[in-house]
Write an enzyme that holds these catalytic residues in place. Sequence first.
Site: not given
Length: 172
Positions: A130-131
């Site tokens: 996840i960013e």
Amino acid sequence: MKENKSNPLQLSSLNHISLVCTSVEESINFYQNFLGFVPVRRPGSLNFDGAWLFGHGIGIHLLQSEDRENIRKKTVINPKDNHISFQCESMTTVEKRLTEMGIDWVRQRVEEGGIYVDQLFFHDPDGFMIEICNCDNIPVVPLAEEMVRSCSRLNLVQQQPQQQIKLSVVQP
């Protein structure tokens, strides 16, 4: 029907992503309590364990793995790996919250023409990347004559087709 070469399938938006997980309950907890997704009704005709969540304009479909022992959980945080990215209001708040929760993360910075985008990368409970970023800082510049839009649809910059954009990654 007239063919649209730039959108031959006549797509309108991204609807959802599906993630196979070792524990649907643990993943619900993570996506609901940390990323702000909410559980939504799932069709009763689905005859396998899972959950549907919705938030930030996208759905996440969690699918219970049928073979929990053989899910290859990624442990190395590699920003070049497959991931989903979310825009945030405050990178400082995200960093603080990740640290409070004991979640390992990696920071990167992208620079273009004096404009910076900060990125934080981490894994969900099953190792999916996840960013979190402030990606709206940088405009999305079309490489062709067609219009391309940024995440907020506000940072659009038109340019001639022969011009190019060069992004560089700056490590803090």
